[in-house]
Motif scaffolding. Structure first.
Motif, PDB file in Angstrom:
ATOM      1  N   ARG A  19      75.017 -36.018  55.930  1.00  0.00           N
ATOM      2  CA  ARG A  19      76.278 -37.060  56.514  1.00  0.00           C
ATOM      3  C   ARG A  19      77.797 -36.119  56.426  1.00  0.00           C
ATOM      4  NH1 ARG A  19      79.756 -40.063  59.481  1.00  0.00           N
ATOM      5  NH2 ARG A  19      79.333 -42.145  59.517  1.00  0.00           N
ATOM      6  N   VAL A  20      78.130 -36.143  57.787  1.00  0.00           N
ATOM      7  CA  VAL A  20      79.661 -35.394  57.933  1.00  0.00           C
ATOM      8  C   VAL A  20      80.405 -36.188  58.886  1.00  0.00           C
ATOM      9  CG1 VAL A  20      78.920 -32.937  57.987  1.00  0.00           C
ATOM     10  CG2 VAL A  20      78.401 -34.292  60.155  1.00  0.00           C
ATOM     11  N   ASP A  21      81.722 -36.221  58.880  1.00  0.00           N
ATOM     12  CA  ASP A  21      82.574 -36.894  59.748  1.00  0.00           C
ATOM     13  C   ASP A  21      83.011 -35.881  61.004  1.00  0.00           C
ATOM     14  OD1 ASP A  21      84.367 -38.206  60.961  1.00  0.00           O
ATOM     15  OD2 ASP A  21      85.725 -38.808  59.326  1.00  0.00           O
ATOM     16  N   PHE A  22      82.221 -36.047  61.907  1.00  0.00           N
ATOM     17  CA  PHE A  22      82.594 -35.398  63.298  1.00  0.00           C
ATOM     18  C   PHE A  22      83.192 -36.365  64.270  1.00  0.00           C
ATOM     19  CE2 PHE A  22      78.805 -31.979  62.898  1.00  0.00           C
ATOM     20  CZ  PHE A  22      79.329 -31.242  61.874  1.00  0.00           C
ATOM     21  N   ASN A  23      83.950 -37.321  63.628  1.00  0.00           N
ATOM     22  CA  ASN A  23      84.654 -38.348  64.674  1.00  0.00           C
ATOM     23  C   ASN A  23      85.963 -37.468  65.138  1.00  0.00           C
ATOM     24  OD1 ASN A  23      85.576 -40.505  65.862  1.00  0.00           O
ATOM     25  ND2 ASN A  23      86.302 -41.238  63.816  1.00  0.00           N
ATOM     26  N   ASP A 139      64.448 -35.233  52.491  1.00  0.00           N
ATOM     27  CA  ASP A 139      64.042 -35.373  50.875  1.00  0.00           C
ATOM     28  C   ASP A 139      65.481 -35.351  50.043  1.00  0.00           C
ATOM     29  OD1 ASP A 139      61.369 -34.512  51.641  1.00  0.00           O
ATOM     30  OD2 ASP A 139      62.285 -32.484  52.216  1.00  0.00           O
ATOM     31  N   ILE A 140      66.406 -35.124  50.643  1.00  0.00           N
ATOM     32  CA  ILE A 140      67.649 -35.136  49.948  1.00  0.00           C
ATOM     33  C   ILE A 140      68.883 -35.613  50.774  1.00  0.00           C
ATOM     34  CG2 ILE A 140      69.558 -33.741  48.709  1.00  0.00           C
ATOM     35  CD1 ILE A 140      67.152 -31.931  47.971  1.00  0.00           C
ATOM     36  N   TYR A 141      69.675 -36.495  50.138  1.00  0.00           N
ATOM     37  CA  TYR A 141      70.845 -36.988  51.044  1.00  0.00           C
ATOM     38  C   TYR A 141      72.274 -36.269  50.528  1.00  0.00           C
ATOM     39  CZ  TYR A 141      74.731 -40.109  52.293  1.00  0.00           C
ATOM     40  OH  TYR A 141      75.913 -40.281  53.040  1.00  0.00           O
ATOM     41  N   VAL A 142      73.088 -35.650  51.138  1.00  0.00           N
ATOM     42  CA  VAL A 142      74.230 -35.019  51.123  1.00  0.00           C
ATOM     43  C   VAL A 142      75.548 -35.771  51.787  1.00  0.00           C
ATOM     44  CG1 VAL A 142      75.846 -33.037  51.287  1.00  0.00           C
ATOM     45  CG2 VAL A 142      73.373 -32.809  50.556  1.00  0.00           C
ATOM     46  N   ASN A 143      76.375 -36.168  51.081  1.00  0.00           N
ATOM     47  CA  ASN A 143      77.448 -36.880  51.917  1.00  0.00           C
ATOM     48  C   ASN A 143      78.696 -35.889  51.883  1.00  0.00           C
ATOM     49  OD1 ASN A 143      79.398 -38.302  52.909  1.00  0.00           O
ATOM     50  ND2 ASN A 143      79.028 -40.417  51.605  1.00  0.00           N
ATOM     51  N   ASP A 144      79.272 -35.413  52.870  1.00  0.00           N
ATOM     52  CA  ASP A 144      80.268 -34.611  53.180  1.00  0.00           C
ATOM     53  C   ASP A 144      81.253 -35.324  53.961  1.00  0.00           C
ATOM     54  OD1 ASP A 144      81.443 -32.277  52.250  1.00  0.00           O
ATOM     55  OD2 ASP A 144      80.949 -30.944  53.921  1.00  0.00           O
TER      56      ASP A 144
END
Ligand SMILES: Nc1ncnc2c1ncn2[C@@H]1O[C@H](COP(=O)(O)OP(=O)(O)O)[C@@H](O)[C@H]1O
Ligand SMILES: O=C(OP(=O)(O)O)[C@H](O)COP(=O)(O)O
Length: 394
Positions: A19-23, A139-144
């Motif tokens: 999850r990235v913030d491309f807003n 398989d894996i969640y990354v929050n950036d």
């Protein structure tokens, strides 16, 4: 930070839902500032190098659970491809069979960008079914996505309950830098709050009054306070149902001995356009059919003085409609004062504030440009950010 990061998991060959913030700010389909995309590159590059299958996920704007054509992420995928020097495949949905098929054909190091997650009503409701549908993809969640870490949504919080969940490098850096600056702040400590998200930001002010020595109000946010003082604001941005709250904050500031600075003059316009007729008026003289779109020259000087005397300044939200040159001077003056105040540690927060500093060529002069506006404010208030809380502890 006591949370696991991408360094703590083996991502080789794994499908990573990142999850990235491309807003990013856009005008007529063109990205006007790509700071947030560039800020996510260290994590994306690391995942590519480690041989992960990188599934990027973001929101754009506030489509409110429906497809809004202008808020598709196509332009973002293109810009990201350019920055990475690598093809980024983009899907037209964020989950479901087409997305599963696209993921199934990914090789190690490939990058896929899903469609705007806010096209689905379940995203902002943090619907567990949507969170599970997202989790099924990886398989894996990354929050950036630090900029969205104050939102408990399906792709920022919900999904973390169904997969191993870790922070990306941007998330880690933001929390570290902001934590260091704010845990034992140098004084005088000044917060400057502006922008247009009045409903989001007004509540923050109450908690800030417990932390800061000076509070400066500008931007669209100011006029609810101007009205609370009993002045007319014409067609300026106003949240009628927050006037009483604004009044109580000004009283609280007095009780706490916090210096509360409001515009003393403003630039008003007869319509919302760069070539509108404009004039500078005192704060108690806004004509009824005009709207205030920037702070005036006396206010700029006043705010500059406060900034120059501060040791720590946190700035969130532009002072005016800086996207139009006619109303950019107030925001420029604050940015310039921060650039000139070499002994002042400056933290800029928010997509638009960051874009403004970039536009004026002053980004290099700031100590930290945070990719989160609301998120950095909530962090500064001492609130727990749901997107961080949900990640696995170290
Ligand atoms: N006086 C004003 N009237 C209307 N809009 C304003 C005014 N001042 C600033 N704005 C708008 O506020 C927007 C940024 O608000 P916001 O999203 O709250 O800031 P940030 O992204 O920095 O957190 C800008 O697009 C700017 O044009
Ligand atoms: O732009 C953002 O926040 P910001 O304007 O407070 O910096 C984030 O992407 C969060 O967006 P949101 O305020 O629509 O949840």
């Amino acid at each position: 930070m006591n949370k696991k990061t991408v360094r703590d998991v083996d991502v080789k060959g794994k499908r990573v839902f990142c999850r990235v913030d491309f807003n990013v700010p856009m005008e007529n389909g063109v990205i006007t500032d790509d700071t947030r995309i560039r800020a996510a590159l260290p994590t994306i590059r690391y995942l590519i190098e480690q041989g992960a299958k990188v599934i990027l996920v973001s929101h754009l704007g506030r489509p409110k659970g429906k497809v809004v054509e202008e808020l598709r992420l196509n332009a973002v995928a293109k810009r990201l491809s350019e920055l990475l020097g690598k093809q980024v495949v983009k899907t037209d949905e964020a989950y479901g069979d087409a997305v599963k098929a696209a993921i199934a054909s990914m090789k190690e190091g490939d990058v896929l960008l899903l469609e705007n997650v806010r096209f689905y009503p379940g995203e902002e409701k943090n619907d567990p079914e949507l969170a599970k549908a997202f989790a099924e993809l990886a398989d894996i969640y990354v929050n950036d996505a630090f900029g969205a870490a104050h939102r408990a949504h399906a792709s920022t919080e919900g999904i973390a309950h169904y997969l191993p969940a870790v922070a990306g490098f941007l998330m880690e850096k933001e929390i570290e830098v902001l934590g260091k600056a704010l845990s034992n702040p140098d004084r005088p400590f000044t917060a400057i709050i502006g922008g247009a998200k009045v409903k989001d930001k007004i509540g923050v002010i109450e908690n800030l009054l417990n932390k800061v020595d000076n509070l400066i109000i500008g931007g669209g946010l100011a006029y609810t306070f101007v009205k609370a003082l009993g002045h007319e604001v014409g067609k300026s941005l106003l949240e009628e149902d927050k006037i009483e709250l604004a009044k109580s904050f000004m009283e609280k500031a007095k009780e706490k001995g916090v210096n509360f600075y409001m515009p003393v003059d403003v630039v008003v316009a007869d319509r919302f356009a760069n070539d509108a007729n404009t004039k500078v008026v005192a704060i108690d003289a806004i004509p009824s059919d005009w709207e205030a779109l920037d702070i005036g020259p006396k206010t700029r000087e006043l705010y500059r003085d406060v900034i120059m005397k501060s040791k720590l300044v946190v700035w969130n939200g532009p002072m005016g409609v800086f996207e139009m040159d006619a109303f950019a001077e107030g925001t420029k003056a604050v940015a310039q004062a921060l650039a000139d105040a070499v002994d002042t540690y400056s933290v800029i927060g928010g997509g638009d504030s960051a874009a403004a500093v970039e536009k004026f060529g002053l980004a290099e002069k700031m100590d930290h440009i945070s990719t989160g506006g609301g998120a950095s404010l909530e962090f500064m208030e001492g609130k727990q950010l749901p997107g961080v809380v949900a990640l696995n502890d170290k």
